[in-house]
Design an enzyme around this catalytic site. Structure first.
Site, PDB file in Angstrom:
ATOM      1  N   GLU A  15      -0.197   0.720  -6.322  1.00 59.39           N
ATOM      2  CA  GLU A  15       0.708   0.327  -5.254  1.00 59.39           C
ATOM      3  C   GLU A  15       0.950  -1.176  -5.236  1.00 59.39           C
ATOM      4  O   GLU A  15       2.061  -1.640  -4.972  1.00 59.39           O
ATOM      5  CB  GLU A  15       0.160   0.788  -3.901  1.00 59.39           C
ATOM      6  CG  GLU A  15       0.253   2.277  -3.654  1.00 59.39           C
ATOM      7  CD  GLU A  15       1.684   2.744  -3.402  1.00 59.39           C
ATOM      8  OE1 GLU A  15       2.570   1.887  -3.202  1.00 59.39           O
ATOM      9  OE2 GLU A  15       1.919   3.966  -3.412  1.00 59.39           O
TER      10      GLU A  15
ATOM     11  N   GLU B  19       6.449 -11.690   0.248  1.00 60.58           N
ATOM     12  CA  GLU B  19       6.314 -13.120   0.513  1.00 60.58           C
ATOM     13  C   GLU B  19       4.857 -13.494   0.762  1.00 60.58           C
ATOM     14  O   GLU B  19       4.028 -12.651   1.132  1.00 60.58           O
ATOM     15  CB  GLU B  19       7.128 -13.525   1.743  1.00 60.58           C
ATOM     16  CG  GLU B  19       8.630 -13.374   1.605  1.00 60.58           C
ATOM     17  CD  GLU B  19       9.253 -14.378   0.639  1.00 60.58           C
ATOM     18  OE1 GLU B  19       8.566 -15.379   0.281  1.00 60.58           O
ATOM     19  OE2 GLU B  19      10.411 -14.167   0.243  1.00 60.58           O
TER      20      GLU B  19
ATOM     21  N   GLU C 226      11.183  -6.966   0.628  1.00 58.67           N
ATOM     22  CA  GLU C 226      10.836  -8.345   0.284  1.00 58.67           C
ATOM     23  C   GLU C 226       9.332  -8.436   0.095  1.00 58.67           C
ATOM     24  O   GLU C 226       8.577  -7.607   0.630  1.00 58.67           O
ATOM     25  CB  GLU C 226      11.261  -9.316   1.395  1.00 58.67           C
ATOM     26  CG  GLU C 226      12.738  -9.351   1.707  1.00 58.67           C
ATOM     27  CD  GLU C 226      13.052 -10.263   2.881  1.00 58.67           C
ATOM     28  OE1 GLU C 226      12.466 -11.376   2.928  1.00 58.67           O
ATOM     29  OE2 GLU C 226      13.840  -9.861   3.753  1.00 58.67           O
TER      30      GLU C 226
ATOM     31  N   GLY D 233       0.819  -1.214   0.000  1.00 58.56           N
ATOM     32  CA  GLY D 233       0.000   0.000   0.000  1.00 58.56           C
ATOM     33  C   GLY D 233       0.842   1.248   0.000  1.00 58.56           C
ATOM     34  O   GLY D 233       2.076   1.186   0.037  1.00 58.56           O
TER      35      GLY D 233
ATOM     36  N   PRO E 229      -7.211   7.748  15.798  1.00 58.03           N
ATOM     37  CA  PRO E 229      -6.113   8.641  16.187  1.00 58.03           C
ATOM     38  C   PRO E 229      -4.881   7.833  16.624  1.00 58.03           C
ATOM     39  O   PRO E 229      -5.001   6.833  17.337  1.00 58.03           O
ATOM     40  CB  PRO E 229      -6.694   9.431  17.356  1.00 58.03           C
ATOM     41  CG  PRO E 229      -8.171   9.380  17.153  1.00 58.03           C
ATOM     42  CD  PRO E 229      -8.438   8.029  16.557  1.00 58.03           C
TER      43      PRO E 229
ATOM     44  N   GLU F 143       4.769  -2.239  -5.524  1.00 61.88           N
ATOM     45  CA  GLU F 143       5.424  -2.827  -4.363  1.00 61.88           C
ATOM     46  C   GLU F 143       5.568  -4.340  -4.438  1.00 61.88           C
ATOM     47  O   GLU F 143       6.506  -4.895  -3.860  1.00 61.88           O
ATOM     48  CB  GLU F 143       4.660  -2.468  -3.088  1.00 61.88           C
ATOM     49  CG  GLU F 143       4.786  -1.015  -2.683  1.00 61.88           C
ATOM     50  CD  GLU F 143       4.354  -0.768  -1.259  1.00 61.88           C
ATOM     51  OE1 GLU F 143       4.819   0.213  -0.685  1.00 61.88           O
ATOM     52  OE2 GLU F 143       3.542  -1.562  -0.723  1.00 61.88           O
TER      53      GLU F 143
END
Length: 258
Positions: free
Chosen positions: A87, A143, A141, A71, A108, A91
């Site tokens: 993303e 996985e 990484e 993300g 919060p 990624e």
């Protein structure tokens, strides 16, 4: 932080967040046959990335070294959905997956960088969709972890909460739709279907073998597989005795098919 000012009090009338992100939980199911003539052993897995030590600007990364959902931040000219797709590809090297939005996280203190809102998405896909996964951008990484392994990890941010919530979403989808067909042979035995459903529920109607074998053939979304003469086809794939083969038919009814 952006804000507008009230003319009466000279105080901000509202304050905008410091950031807006998209995070994605991608699940798959591995159906493994450890022994001949035995039901399969399914394994639920989740795709996670390991956050790199430094971000793209060369600065120390927040929550560096921890495992997290893929993300990142939503760009000004894109939607949260578009950011999630981008993303996931940047990624984890994963593309062409249909994502479903399931929650917004805005508690919060959930992110040490400030007031960060996150849109969370999930998907449950065949393992083949994740075969080409590769780490890039700020992921050191990428996985696949079993569900049990993932829960033992020290996850970044509030991603443990996201994972648990996403699991409940795929649990509902598995039990209220025919998505199970994506992880079964086109013609399957009742024991294969039952083993898959047991990943998601311990409902007595499924957990009890006799009850399931008695009731499942009556489900309106299942039908026996027959040859041209109308004879029901069988297999010894999951038992030494010949076992009937079934398949899904039509669209998934609602609410729960089980």
């Amino acid at each position: 932080m952006n804000h507008t000012t009230s003319s009466h009090t000279n105080q901000p009338s509202f304050i905008t967040p410091d950031g807006y992100t998209s995070d994605i939980a991608v699940f798959t199911i591995d159906l493994h046959y450890p022994e001949e003539h035995k039901p399969p052993v399914p394994t639920l897995k989740i795709l996670l990335i390991k956050r790199s030590e430094f971000n793209l600007e060369g600065e120390p990364n927040i929550e560096a070294g921890k495992w997290a959902l893929p993300g990142g931040f939503v760009r000004p000219q894109e939607t949260a959905d578009e950011a999630a797709i981008r993303e996931l590809k940047e990624e984890a090297g994963v593309d062409r997956i249909h994502l479903k939005h399931f929650a917004v996280y805005d508690a919060p203190g959930r992110d040490p960088r400030g007031w960060i809102l996150s849109n969370a998405f999930y998907a449950i896909v065949k393992a083949g969709y994740l075969a080409g996964r590769t780490a890039s951008e700020d992921a050191a990484e990428v996985e696949l972890f079993t569900w049990e392994e993932a829960l033992e990890l020290d996850l970044a941010f509030d991603h443990r909460d996201m994972l648990n919530d996403a699991f409940r979403m795929i649990q509902v989808e598995m039990l209220q739709t025919t998505v199970a067909k994506e992880f079964l042979p086109e013609a399957f035995t009742l024991s294969e279907l039952r083993s898959l459903l047991l990943l998601m529920t311990d409902d007595p109607g499924i957990a009890n073998v006799s009850a399931f074998n008695r009731d499942a053939p009556k489900y309106p979304f299942l039908e026996p597989v027959t040859d041209r003469e109308g004879n029901v086809k069988t297999t010894t794939r999951t038992a030494k005795r010949a076992t009937r083969l079934f398949r899904f038919r039509g669209e998934a009814p609602a609410p729960s098919i089980y």
